[in-house]
Design a protein around this motif. Structure first.
Motif, PDB file in Angstrom:
ATOM      1  N   LEU A   1       0.822  -1.213   0.000  1.00  0.00           N
ATOM      2  CA  LEU A   1       0.000   0.000   0.000  1.00  0.00           C
ATOM      3  C   LEU A   1       0.854   1.260   0.000  1.00  0.00           C
ATOM      4  N   ALA A   2       2.058   1.168   0.542  1.00  0.00           N
ATOM      5  CA  ALA A   2       2.941   2.337   0.529  1.00  0.00           C
ATOM      6  C   ALA A   2       3.250   2.764  -0.906  1.00  0.00           C
ATOM      7  N   HIS A   3       3.234   1.813  -1.842  1.00  0.00           N
ATOM      8  CA  HIS A   3       3.494   2.124  -3.250  1.00  0.00           C
ATOM      9  C   HIS A   3       2.217   2.372  -4.034  1.00  0.00           C
ATOM     10  N   ASN A   4       1.123   1.760  -3.605  1.00  0.00           N
ATOM     11  CA  ASN A   4      -0.143   1.930  -4.315  1.00  0.00           C
ATOM     12  C   ASN A   4      -1.273   2.020  -3.297  1.00  0.00           C
ATOM     13  N   PRO A   5      -1.502   3.218  -2.728  1.00  0.00           N
ATOM     14  CA  PRO A   5      -2.512   3.367  -1.677  1.00  0.00           C
ATOM     15  C   PRO A   5      -3.928   3.048  -2.142  1.00  0.00           C
ATOM     16  N   GLY A   6      -4.176   3.096  -3.442  1.00  0.00           N
ATOM     17  CA  GLY A   6      -5.513   2.846  -3.955  1.00  0.00           C
ATOM     18  C   GLY A   6      -5.785   1.391  -4.285  1.00  0.00           C
ATOM     19  N   LEU A   7      -4.872   0.496  -3.929  1.00  0.00           N
ATOM     20  CA  LEU A   7      -5.035  -0.914  -4.243  1.00  0.00           C
ATOM     21  C   LEU A   7      -6.287  -1.468  -3.562  1.00  0.00           C
ATOM     22  N   THR A   8      -7.122  -2.148  -4.314  1.00  0.00           N
ATOM     23  CA  THR A   8      -8.342  -2.732  -3.755  1.00  0.00           C
ATOM     24  C   THR A   8      -8.012  -4.028  -3.021  1.00  0.00           C
ATOM     25  N   ALA A   9      -8.966  -4.480  -2.203  1.00  0.00           N
ATOM     26  CA  ALA A   9      -8.779  -5.738  -1.480  1.00  0.00           C
ATOM     27  C   ALA A   9      -8.591  -6.893  -2.456  1.00  0.00           C
ATOM     28  N   ALA A  10      -9.379  -6.907  -3.527  1.00  0.00           N
ATOM     29  CA  ALA A  10      -9.271  -7.983  -4.517  1.00  0.00           C
ATOM     30  C   ALA A  10      -7.915  -7.970  -5.198  1.00  0.00           C
ATOM     31  N   ALA A  11      -7.428  -6.780  -5.547  1.00  0.00           N
ATOM     32  CA  ALA A  11      -6.128  -6.671  -6.213  1.00  0.00           C
ATOM     33  C   ALA A  11      -4.991  -7.050  -5.276  1.00  0.00           C
ATOM     34  N   ALA A  12      -5.101  -6.650  -4.009  1.00  0.00           N
ATOM     35  CA  ALA A  12      -4.065  -6.990  -3.027  1.00  0.00           C
ATOM     36  C   ALA A  12      -4.012  -8.503  -2.822  1.00  0.00           C
ATOM     37  N   TYR A  13      -5.177  -9.119  -2.686  1.00  0.00           N
ATOM     38  CA  TYR A  13      -5.207 -10.583  -2.521  1.00  0.00           C
ATOM     39  C   TYR A  13      -4.600 -11.270  -3.734  1.00  0.00           C
ATOM     40  N   ARG A  14      -4.981 -10.820  -4.922  1.00  0.00           N
ATOM     41  CA  ARG A  14      -4.486 -11.439  -6.149  1.00  0.00           C
ATOM     42  C   ARG A  14      -2.961 -11.334  -6.238  1.00  0.00           C
ATOM     43  N   LEU A  15      -2.428 -10.155  -5.890  1.00  0.00           N
ATOM     44  CA  LEU A  15      -0.982  -9.951  -5.924  1.00  0.00           C
ATOM     45  C   LEU A  15      -0.281 -10.887  -4.946  1.00  0.00           C
ATOM     46  N   LEU A  16      -0.778 -10.962  -3.711  1.00  0.00           N
ATOM     47  CA  LEU A  16      -0.147 -11.814  -2.701  1.00  0.00           C
ATOM     48  C   LEU A  16      -0.268 -13.289  -3.058  1.00  0.00           C
ATOM     49  N   HIS A  17      -1.411 -13.665  -3.610  1.00  0.00           N
ATOM     50  CA  HIS A  17      -1.626 -15.067  -3.996  1.00  0.00           C
ATOM     51  C   HIS A  17      -0.736 -15.454  -5.168  1.00  0.00           C
ATOM     52  N   ASP A  18      -0.699 -14.612  -6.187  1.00  0.00           N
ATOM     53  CA  ASP A  18       0.024 -14.967  -7.404  1.00  0.00           C
ATOM     54  C   ASP A  18       1.533 -14.926  -7.236  1.00  0.00           C
ATOM     55  N   THR A  19       2.028 -14.206  -6.233  1.00  0.00           N
ATOM     56  CA  THR A  19       3.478 -14.129  -6.014  1.00  0.00           C
ATOM     57  C   THR A  19       3.934 -15.019  -4.856  1.00  0.00           C
ATOM     58  N   SER A  20       3.030 -15.816  -4.293  1.00  0.00           N
ATOM     59  CA  SER A  20       3.413 -16.720  -3.203  1.00  0.00           C
ATOM     60  C   SER A  20       4.470 -17.707  -3.683  1.00  0.00           C
ATOM     61  N   SER A  21       5.364 -18.097  -2.767  1.00  0.00           N
ATOM     62  CA  SER A  21       6.484 -18.985  -3.102  1.00  0.00           C
ATOM     63  C   SER A  21       6.414 -20.260  -2.288  1.00  0.00           C
ATOM     64  N   LEU A  22       6.980 -21.300  -2.818  1.00  0.00           N
ATOM     65  CA  LEU A  22       6.980 -22.594  -2.153  1.00  0.00           C
ATOM     66  C   LEU A  22       7.949 -22.578  -0.974  1.00  0.00           C
ATOM     67  N   SER A  23       7.452 -23.002   0.191  1.00  0.00           N
ATOM     68  CA  SER A  23       8.284 -23.103   1.394  1.00  0.00           C
ATOM     69  C   SER A  23       8.100 -24.476   2.009  1.00  0.00           C
ATOM     70  N   GLN A  24       9.144 -24.957   2.662  1.00  0.00           N
ATOM     71  CA  GLN A  24       9.085 -26.256   3.322  1.00  0.00           C
ATOM     72  C   GLN A  24       8.693 -26.091   4.783  1.00  0.00           C
ATOM     73  N   THR A  25       7.772 -26.925   5.236  1.00  0.00           N
ATOM     74  CA  THR A  25       7.384 -26.961   6.640  1.00  0.00           C
ATOM     75  C   THR A  25       7.570 -28.383   7.146  1.00  0.00           C
ATOM     76  N   ALA A  26       7.352 -28.574   8.436  1.00  0.00           N
ATOM     77  CA  ALA A  26       7.492 -29.912   9.012  1.00  0.00           C
ATOM     78  C   ALA A  26       6.489 -30.879   8.406  1.00  0.00           C
ATOM     79  N   ASP A  27       5.376 -30.345   7.898  1.00  0.00           N
ATOM     80  CA  ASP A  27       4.321 -31.184   7.323  1.00  0.00           C
ATOM     81  C   ASP A  27       4.385 -31.263   5.800  1.00  0.00           C
ATOM     82  N   GLY A  28       5.449 -30.742   5.208  1.00  0.00           N
ATOM     83  CA  GLY A  28       5.570 -30.759   3.757  1.00  0.00           C
ATOM     84  C   GLY A  28       5.783 -29.368   3.214  1.00  0.00           C
ATOM     85  N   SER A  29       5.408 -29.153   1.958  1.00  0.00           N
ATOM     86  CA  SER A  29       5.606 -27.847   1.331  1.00  0.00           C
ATOM     87  C   SER A  29       4.287 -27.116   1.183  1.00  0.00           C
TER      88      SER A  29
END
Length: 453
Positions: A380-408
């Motif tokens: 939001l510091a870069h795009n204060p007008g970002l909508t909730a839908a756009a923010a979710y889409r950005l965070l979802h689409d840029t998520s990365s694979l991480s390893q946990t004790a239960d798998g990835s």
């Protein structure tokens, strides 16, 4: 009769640049309901949006005007008539300007079937909303990339490492983004929060000392906006964000994170967050779906507020308090969420703040949610007008694979989200490095339990 005013919020905002600890503004109403909620209900009646008391010489009201929004005489008469007809006793009443209603917490007569009473009230034309006074709970379990920071414990911050926050910071540190934390109180004098808190308001009681001793809110504030490069403790995900602390939950025990809230306190805190023009609202809690709180959340979404909430795990019938379109729901990467669209973030043994200037590890969906609120502040510091839908889409689409004790699991990646948004920069942590960082972090945690500073 309770009158709301924006004046206190305006006064707090004028002092937001000070590095001195803010004072706690107690706005708890008398006869606070913090014990069993089974004997209480919430009833609301229409309250005309023009019902306000202007100050002498005031201009016509606008959204930013300093004015008192109070119940109209018609609203008061309707509420009194309802109370008399159904034998209800008013415990607290307050007008909610964003929804144009006058709301009351009412005690039902002894021996009355609450379900039958609510059904009768729902058919009463004078009543706009009626519901049980519901309770909610925080979502905490009881369980390095340190270059460029002089904060001594940054190397122990597993979530900070796995979400690659360090590589996001050259492009954004959440500069000036207003983040409301609706939770317990916070240690507003913690050295790692100095200058980060713009306002602190208590809707539970008038106990300033307990406000500063509250654990859960302090933990959330720490991972969101602990000060960077101050030679103290840790680094927040968005260290340059501005925190607004709204205490709506009370701590169950002095030595535990567990805390409870109810419909009444949450509604008041949400209204205050709107008055403060919060851009992000962090709600690290869970509970049943709630009509009043839901209406306020929908109003906030309409105004452009971004809500980040803990994903439900056991309210599958209705989805729970925060399972609404537009809310960014977050689950701990180490546990399974029943919410199909939940984002994931590290939630096991996350280093954060404790009251009294201390540090320790916290686990659960609560701490995962707070970290994602910090990432939302970064974008939001870069795009204060970002909508909730756009923010979710950005965070979802840029998520990365991480390893946990239960798998990835694909978890929120702060650097990838920010770099994608700004269109430049690079992220340096690969999936393999994330897995290695996790193993090093777990080993460090075993050898370096940080209980105090």
């Amino acid at each position: 009769m309770i009158r709301w005013s924006l004046l206190a919020v305006v006064m707090m905002l004028t002092g937001a640049c000070s590095s001195a600890p803010v004072r706690v503004d107690s706005r708890a109403l008398g006869n606070q309901v913090s014990d069993s909620s089974e004997r209480f209900i919430i009833v609301a009646v229409d309250n005309a949006p023009t019902a306000y008391v202007a100050h002498p010489g005031a201009t016509p009201r606008s959204y930013d005007a300093v004015a008192d929004y109070g119940p109209s005489s018609r609203a008061r008469q309707s509420m009194r008539a309802v109370e008399k007809e159904y034998g209800l006793r008013e415990v607290n009443a307050w007008p909610i300007e964003p929804l144009h209603i006058h709301c009351a917490v009412l005690e039902i007569p002894s021996g009355t079937d609450r379900t039958a009473l609510l059904a009768a009230l729902a058919k009463d034309r004078r009543v706009k909303l009626t519901q049980p006074l519901q309770t909610f709970a925080t979502r905490t379990e009881g369980y390095n990339r340190a270059e460029g920071y002089n904060d001594p414990y940054v190397g122990l911050q597993r979530g900070f490492q796995q979400m690659d926050v360090a590589d996001a910071h050259p492009w954004s540190r959440g500069e000036g983004v207003k983040v409301a934390i609706i939770d317990t109180g916070v240690d507003i004098e913690h050295p790692d929060l100095r200058g980060s808190i713009a306002a602190a308001v208590n809707f539970v009681d008038a106990d300033d000392a307990q406000f500063r001793r509250d654990r859960h809110g302090t933990e959330m504030a720490g991972v969101i906006a602990a000060v960077a490069n101050n030679g103290e403790g840790i680094v927040g995900v968005a260290p340059n964000a501005r925190l607004f602390i709204f205490k709506a939950c009370w701590q169950a025990r002095a030595d535990a994170d567990a805390a409870s809230c109810n419909s009444f306190t949450l509604a008041r805190a949400l209204t205050a967050a709107f008055d403060a023009h919060a851009q992000v609202v962090n709600m690290s809690l869970a509970g049943p779906d709630d009509p009043l709180v839901g209406d306020l959340i929908r109003e906030g979404l309409r105004r452009g507020v971004l809500f980040v909430g803990a994903a439900a795990s056991d309210f599958s019938a209705d989805g729970g308090l925060l399972h609404h379109p537009g809310i960014i729901e977050v689950a701990s990467a180490e546990t399974h969420s029943a919410t199909a669209n939940a984002l994931y973030a590290p939630g096991r043994e996350i280093l954060t703040l404790l009251p009294g200037g201390h540090y320790d590890f916290a686990s659960g969906a609560s701490i995962a949610t707070a970290q994602v609120s910090g990432v939302v502040a970064l974008i939001l510091a870069h795009n204060p007008g970002l909508t909730a839908a756009a923010a979710y889409r950005l965070l979802h689409d840029t998520s990365s694979l991480s390893q946990t004790a239960d798998g990835s699991v694909k978890g929120v990646d702060a650097c990838a989200a920010v770099v994608t948004l700004v269109g430049q920069g690079a992220c340096h942590i690969t999936d393999g490095e994330r897995s290695a960082d996790r193993e090093r972090s777990l080993l460090d945690q075993q050898n370096n339990r940080v209980a105090s500073h």
